[in-house]
Write a protein that holds these residues in place. Structure first.
Motif, short mmCIF file in Angstrom:
data_model
loop_
_atom_site.label_atom_id
_atom_site.label_comp_id
_atom_site.label_asym_id
_atom_site.label_seq_id
_atom_site.Cartn_x
_atom_site.Cartn_y
_atom_site.Cartn_z
N ARG A 101 47.56 33.71 33.16
CA ARG A 101 48.35 34.89 32.78
C ARG A 101 49.40 35.25 33.82
N LEU A 102 49.30 34.68 35.02
CA LEU A 102 50.35 34.90 36.01
C LEU A 102 51.67 34.30 35.55
N TYR A 103 51.62 33.29 34.69
CA TYR A 103 52.84 32.68 34.18
C TYR A 103 53.68 33.72 33.44
N PHE A 104 53.05 34.55 32.63
CA PHE A 104 53.79 35.55 31.87
C PHE A 104 54.33 36.65 32.78
N LEU A 105 53.61 36.92 33.87
CA LEU A 105 54.12 37.90 34.84
C LEU A 105 55.38 37.37 35.52
N ARG A 106 55.40 36.07 35.80
CA ARG A 106 56.61 35.47 36.39
C ARG A 106 57.76 35.48 35.39
N LYS A 107 57.46 35.29 34.12
CA LYS A 107 58.51 35.35 33.09
C LYS A 107 59.13 36.74 33.03
N LEU A 108 58.30 37.78 33.17
CA LEU A 108 58.83 39.14 33.21
C LEU A 108 59.72 39.34 34.44
N LYS A 109 59.32 38.73 35.57
CA LYS A 109 60.11 38.83 36.79
C LYS A 109 61.48 38.19 36.60
N ARG A 110 61.49 37.01 35.95
CA ARG A 110 62.77 36.33 35.71
C ARG A 110 63.64 37.12 34.73
N ALA A 111 63.01 37.85 33.84
CA ALA A 111 63.75 38.67 32.87
C ALA A 111 64.20 39.99 33.47
N ARG A 112 63.92 40.18 34.78
CA ARG A 112 64.32 41.38 35.52
C ARG A 112 63.69 42.65 34.94
N ALA A 113 62.43 42.52 34.58
CA ALA A 113 61.69 43.70 34.13
C ALA A 113 61.45 44.62 35.33
N PRO A 114 61.52 45.93 35.17
CA PRO A 114 61.30 46.85 36.29
C PRO A 114 59.84 46.78 36.77
N PRO A 115 59.59 47.08 38.05
CA PRO A 115 58.23 47.02 38.60
C PRO A 115 57.20 47.84 37.83
N PRO A 116 57.50 49.05 37.34
CA PRO A 116 56.47 49.77 36.58
C PRO A 116 56.01 49.02 35.33
N ILE A 117 56.95 48.33 34.66
CA ILE A 117 56.57 47.55 33.48
C ILE A 117 55.67 46.39 33.88
N MET A 118 56.03 45.68 34.95
CA MET A 118 55.22 44.54 35.40
C MET A 118 53.85 45.01 35.90
N GLN A 119 53.82 46.16 36.55
CA GLN A 119 52.53 46.69 37.02
C GLN A 119 51.63 47.05 35.85
N THR A 120 52.20 47.64 34.80
CA THR A 120 51.41 47.95 33.61
C THR A 120 50.91 46.68 32.95
N PHE A 121 51.78 45.66 32.88
CA PHE A 121 51.36 44.38 32.31
C PHE A 121 50.23 43.76 33.14
N TYR A 122 50.35 43.83 34.46
CA TYR A 122 49.31 43.27 35.34
C TYR A 122 47.97 43.96 35.11
N ARG A 123 47.97 45.28 35.03
CA ARG A 123 46.71 46.01 34.87
C ARG A 123 46.06 45.73 33.52
N GLY A 124 46.88 45.57 32.49
CA GLY A 124 46.31 45.37 31.16
C GLY A 124 45.93 43.94 30.86
N VAL A 125 46.61 42.97 31.48
CA VAL A 125 46.42 41.57 31.10
C VAL A 125 45.70 40.76 32.18
N ILE A 126 45.94 41.06 33.45
CA ILE A 126 45.37 40.26 34.54
C ILE A 126 44.22 40.99 35.23
N GLU A 127 44.46 42.24 35.63
CA GLU A 127 43.40 42.98 36.32
C GLU A 127 42.19 43.19 35.42
N SER A 128 42.42 43.38 34.13
CA SER A 128 41.30 43.57 33.20
C SER A 128 40.41 42.33 33.16
N ILE A 129 40.99 41.14 33.36
CA ILE A 129 40.20 39.92 33.41
C ILE A 129 39.46 39.81 34.73
#
Length: 389
Positions: free
Chosen positions: A246-274
């Protein structure tokens, strides 16, 4: 209809008696898969402390459990639980006489009427199934059935190689399933033997309905992986593998220049939950290398997101404390009996443990955490004898 089912579900829960099986952990307040796993493991670990003992765990699989429920038999059990007759009749009407059809694209099959099973996807179905199995309990103190909806695990605590009570309990379970129209899938049912004695012992296979149950060294148990050596290496490897994917999708968000709050929310829901799945069960007992492996994933995600992320040790301590306080204040919880205050009322009585396996388990860590964090004012005061004068 789902809104109305939720109202009916709340009404059923409010009228249920307090004699329900405490080892059914699904769809009850202050219960989770963590509680079910920790209860099963504490029973096994405590028993393994005694001399000449071993444990057999049976992970039972039912074939289409929800589809084989007989509504008339279910409502009869609900009537025995003192539910209102009108409510039982409504549930019987709800479960029978419904038309069924299959649609694929623009094609629709002919309609049939089925009068067995509880419809999957309905709000009431899981609760009704748990009420159907409320009388599926062990008859011997050396055996235990841990249930989470249709996931049932049998724990056999065996002394001096006498497996007669355990095998008799499994035979009674097979008869109970036959009487309640539940089909035991012996091919998918697994068994695990936990034996730490120095002298190796040959364990005879378990036979159910004329077929031998497969014995495994590691299997999936309510979302986690449990091994016969009671280590968490396989579980940690599985969590690390899923999280790294799932880190792959987080890197894709980084390349798409998603703001840090969006990436942090994605991390908590998709990676930290695992990473934190059932963390209160395994984190205290896993090795330092396993914890370091998972924490490395958190640091990698932290570099991608660009903001500080909560470490696994901090999450573990906060969740452990919160869960320990909830269990200590819930008299209906099966683990609450281990949270005993000392006569002073300031500390909890420590549990006895001889091996590190038991010392690092959930209940020991929970009691130690409550004592260290001084959370005891949240617990009920001890009972004191009244003065004769």
């Amino acid at each position: 209809m789902k809104c109305f089912e939720r109202l009916v579900m709340l009404h059923i829960k409010s009228t249920l008696p307090l004699i329900l099986d405490p080892y059914q952990f699904a769809y009850r307040s202050n219960r989770s898969t963590d509680d079910a796993i920790s209860t099963a493991l504490h029973s096994a670990l405590t028993h393994l402390e005694t001399k000449d003992s071993h444990v057999r765990m049976l992970f039972i699989d039912f074939s289409s459990a929800f589809n084989t429920v007989i509504p008339q038999q279910l409502t009869h059990k609900l009537d025995q639980l003192s539910l209102n007759t009108s409510l039982c009749n409504w549930l019987l009407d709800f479960l029978t006489g419904g038309p069924k059809a299959v649609r694929v694209g623009n094609n629709t099959s002919s309609t049939i009427t089925r009068n067995t099973g509880v419809p999957q996807g309905c709000v009431l179905s899981p609760l009704l199934f748990t009420l159907l199995t409320h009388d599926c309990t062990s008859t011997s103190s050396s055996n235990l059935f841990i249930k989470f909806a249709d996931d049932t695990t049998g724990v056999g605590l065996i002394n001096n190689n006498d497996e007669t009570p355990y095998r008799s309990e499994v035979n009674r379970l097979a008869l109970w399933c036959k009487d309640n129209n539940l089909h035991l899938n012996v091919e998918k049912t697994k068994e695990m033997v936990m034996d730490f004695r120095r002298t190796p012992t040959q364990h005879a296979p378990l036979i159910i309905n004329g077929a031998a149950v497969e014995r495994v060294s590691c299997t999936k148990f309510l979302g986690g992986h449990i091994s016969d050596d009671l280590s968490w290496n396989h579980n940690t490897a599985s969590l690390a593998n899923k999280s790294q994917q799932r880190l792959y999708f987080l890197r894709k968000l980084k390349r798409a220049r998603a703001p840090p709050p969006i990436m942090q929310t994605f991390y908590r829901g998709v990676i930290e939950s695992i990473l934190t799945s059932c963390i209160t069960v395994w984190c205290g007992a896993c090795t330092a290398f396993c914890r370091k492996t998972l924490q490395y994933i958190v640091k990698t995600a932290e570099k991608i997101v660009g903001v500080p992320l909560t470490g696994l040790s901090d999450i573990y301590r906060s969740r452990l404390t919160r869960k320990a306080i909830r269990i200590a204040g819930d008299p209906s919880h099966p683990s609450q009996r281990h949270f005993n205050l000392l006569p002073s009322g300031r500390r909890l009585q420590s549990l006895q443990a001889r091996t590190s396996r038991l010392k690092d388990s959930f209940l020991h860590q929970a009691i130690r955490t409550l004592n260290s964090f001084c959370a005891l004012p949240l617990l009920p005061p001890p009972l004191r004898p009244t003065s004769s004068h």
